[in-house]
Scaffold this motif. Structure first.
Motif, mmCIF file in Angstrom:
data_model
loop_
_atom_site.group_PDB
_atom_site.id
_atom_site.type_symbol
_atom_site.label_atom_id
_atom_site.label_comp_id
_atom_site.label_asym_id
_atom_site.label_seq_id
_atom_site.Cartn_x
_atom_site.Cartn_y
_atom_site.Cartn_z
ATOM 1 N N UNK A 24 10.848 1.070 4.949
ATOM 2 C CA UNK A 24 12.172 0.497 4.647
ATOM 3 C C UNK A 24 12.280 -0.983 4.977
ATOM 4 N N UNK A 25 11.370 -1.513 5.789
ATOM 5 C CA UNK A 25 11.502 -2.887 6.276
ATOM 6 C C UNK A 25 11.114 -3.959 5.260
ATOM 7 N N UNK A 26 10.403 -3.573 4.186
ATOM 8 C CA UNK A 26 9.903 -4.563 3.244
ATOM 9 C C UNK A 26 10.263 -4.201 1.809
ATOM 10 N N UNK A 27 10.261 -5.201 0.953
ATOM 11 C CA UNK A 27 10.558 -4.974 -0.463
ATOM 12 C C UNK A 27 9.353 -4.413 -1.205
ATOM 13 N N UNK A 28 8.162 -4.552 -0.613
ATOM 14 C CA UNK A 28 6.941 -3.997 -1.202
ATOM 15 C C UNK A 28 6.254 -3.114 -0.167
ATOM 16 N N UNK A 29 5.348 -2.272 -0.635
ATOM 17 C CA UNK A 29 4.551 -1.433 0.252
ATOM 18 C C UNK A 29 3.146 -2.015 0.265
ATOM 19 N N UNK A 30 2.734 -2.533 1.403
ATOM 20 C CA UNK A 30 1.437 -3.212 1.488
ATOM 21 C C UNK A 30 0.372 -2.248 2.008
ATOM 22 N N UNK A 31 -0.656 -2.046 1.192
ATOM 23 C CA UNK A 31 -1.808 -1.237 1.571
ATOM 24 C C UNK A 31 -3.036 -2.147 1.571
ATOM 25 N N UNK A 32 -3.765 -2.161 2.662
ATOM 26 C CA UNK A 32 -4.972 -2.972 2.753
ATOM 27 C C UNK A 32 -6.192 -2.195 2.302
ATOM 28 N N UNK A 33 -7.277 -2.896 2.015
ATOM 29 C CA UNK A 33 -8.551 -2.233 1.735
ATOM 30 C C UNK A 33 -9.689 -3.034 2.338
ATOM 31 N N UNK A 34 -10.665 -2.318 2.885
ATOM 32 C CA UNK A 34 -11.881 -2.916 3.423
ATOM 33 C C UNK A 34 -13.038 -2.246 2.694
ATOM 34 N N UNK A 35 -13.714 -2.996 1.834
ATOM 35 C CA UNK A 35 -14.783 -2.421 1.029
ATOM 36 C C UNK A 35 -15.991 -3.340 0.996
ATOM 37 N N UNK A 36 -17.120 -2.792 0.582
ATOM 38 C CA UNK A 36 -18.354 -3.566 0.480
ATOM 39 C C UNK A 36 -18.459 -4.125 -0.926
ATOM 40 N N UNK A 99 -1.067 1.003 5.620
ATOM 41 C CA UNK A 99 -2.213 1.908 5.507
ATOM 42 C C UNK A 99 -3.424 1.115 5.035
ATOM 43 N N UNK A 100 -4.618 1.694 5.201
ATOM 44 C CA UNK A 100 -5.854 1.019 4.790
ATOM 45 C C UNK A 100 -6.737 1.982 4.006
ATOM 46 N N UNK A 101 -7.318 1.486 2.932
ATOM 47 C CA UNK A 101 -8.304 2.196 2.130
ATOM 48 C C UNK A 101 -9.684 1.683 2.498
ATOM 49 N N UNK A 102 -10.653 2.597 2.708
ATOM 50 C CA UNK A 102 -12.003 2.197 3.055
ATOM 51 C C UNK A 102 -12.307 2.472 4.521
ATOM 52 N N UNK A 103 -13.442 1.985 5.017
ATOM 53 C CA UNK A 103 -14.491 1.238 4.333
ATOM 54 C C UNK A 103 -15.290 2.078 3.332
ATOM 55 N N UNK A 104 -16.298 1.427 2.749
ATOM 56 C CA UNK A 104 -17.056 2.026 1.660
ATOM 57 C C UNK A 104 -18.165 2.937 2.144
ATOM 58 N N UNK A 105 -19.062 2.422 2.989
ATOM 59 C CA UNK A 105 -20.236 3.195 3.389
ATOM 60 C C UNK A 105 -20.051 3.791 4.781
ATOM 61 N N UNK A 106 -20.956 4.678 5.149
ATOM 62 C CA UNK A 106 -20.806 5.439 6.386
ATOM 63 C C UNK A 106 -20.898 4.578 7.639
#
Length: 381
Positions: A24-36, A99-106
């Motif tokens: 509710x605090x922001x006008x957008x929903x920010x999702x981060x990603x950490x990928x290779x 929230x965050x998507x990733x990382x890519x490899x194990x």
């Protein structure tokens, strides 16, 4: 794991759930990603990001979540645990990233796992299959685990290919390669297979395997399980295996996705691998819808397994955020993911208590240098 802790330099990098913003605090929903997106596994990370972008585009075009658009903030970890830790901490330190998507490899996912808990940051790793990656706290995964992949491969060798003598080759210095290789050995023995050779290399990106392969050929193996990445399998392992006279099956895990042939394409016949997705899967209507949507957005280019896993990961977050509500915190989103039942492009599943799914596995076989749909293997009993 020590490197992931020391990667922060000075000060408290954490913005825990209590300190972070709510939906509710922001006008957008920010999702981060950490990928290779650079280095040996760059093809995986780039494909994941393409999947993220397509899902975000679709969701935003459909009105977003609670009427808010999703904004994706992407970072490249270069396949390095320190880079991954630093990137994750920068995202987690921004209270507006939910929230965050990733990382890519194990290996990079393993470095981030404790940071996800420390930051109370809900994180979904699309393709980190290593059992050593601790999940079920704040880190979850869309893919199945290595041990599960190893069980399926052993079951397939015994029940479908009906071989008796098997060999394995894996890189001891890589958690993905060694993890799935050892899981296969254990499962092969349980399935009554004779493991006649167990060879290894010091890393998963060597270029010379002839000495190990000569021993495997001499062992009388009918089936070789070689869990490496596409960048090693295509140009080195397969040609060198055929060069020493081995004519049997070669099989691997999802790291074969993106495999490129070199030289005689016939050398790649009888090469198979397990994966999470096939464009030829007609049983899942979501697959064809996904392919159509992706091609339209990417000038006719076809998506791959990692694209599909990335795409499903975004929709898992969408489901969790909607369930958690308009005032959701990071912790609320985490709780909505735990135990989630989900149906996506890569199959239907329920997350177990460790945050990992158990689902059907696709088997692809190389034919004329291209991966083709072979089988769908149901969950191991």
């Amino acid at each position: 794991m020590g490197v992931s802790v020391t990667a922060c330099s000075g000060g408290n990098m954490y913005a825990t759930s209590n300190e972070s913003a709510t939906i509710a605090d922001n006008d957008v929903i920010i999702i981060g990603s950490v990928t290779t997106n650079s280095g040996a596994a760059a093809a995986y990370g780039e494909a994941e990001v393409n999947g993220f972008k397509l899902a975000v585009k679709e969701i935003n075009a459909d009105g977003g979540i609670f009427g808010k658009q999703i904004k994706l903030e992407s970072m490249d970890d270069k396949g390095d645990v320190i880079e991954a830790s630093n990137a994750f901490n920068r995202l987690a330190g921004d209270k507006n990233v939910i929230a965050v998507l990733g990382p890519t490899i194990s290996s990079t996912s393993g470095a981030v796992a404790p940071l996800a808990d420390q930051n109370q940051m809900p994180t979904i790793a699309p393709a980190a299959t290593a059992d050593s990656v601790e999940t079920g706290g704040y880190l979850f995964r869309t893919c199945f685990k290595d041990s599960y992949q190893g069980e399926i491969a052993a079951k397939y060798a015994a029940e479908t290919l009906k071989v008796k003598k098997v060999a394995v080759l894996y890189g001891t210095g890589d958690p993905y390669s060694s993890g799935v290789g050892k899981a296969f050995v254990a499962a092969a023995k349980k399935n009554g297979l004779d493991v006649v050779a167990e060879e290894n290399s010091s890393s998963a990106d060597d270029t010379e395997y002839s000495s190990q392969l000569q021993k495997i050929e001499a062992s009388g193996a009918e089936f070789l399980y070689a869990p490496y990445y596409y960048s090693t399998v295509g140009p080195y392992i397969v040609p060198q295996t055929r060069a020493v006279g081995y004519e049997g099956y070669i099989m691997g895990p999802d790291g074969y996705d993106g495999l490129k042939t070199t030289g005689n394409k016939a050398n790649y016949n009888k090469v198979l691998y397990t994966t999470h997705y096939s464009p030829d899967d007609k049983s899942n209507t979501k697959v064809q819808q996904f392919i159509t949507s992706y091609k339209k957005a990417n000038n006719g280019e076809s998506p791959n397994t990692f694209t599909a896993l990335g795409y499903d990961s975004v929709y898992m977050f969408k489901r969790a955020i909607e369930q958690a509500g308009e005032n959701a915190t990071r912790a609320d989103i985490r709780n909505a993911i735990a135990g989630m039942s989900f149906s996506g492009v890569t199959g239907a599943f329920t997350l177990d208590k460790h945050g990992s799914p158990k689902k059907s596995v696709i088997v692809l076989e190389m034919s004329d240098g291209e991966p083709t749909y072979k089988d769908t293997i149901q969950p191991a009993k």
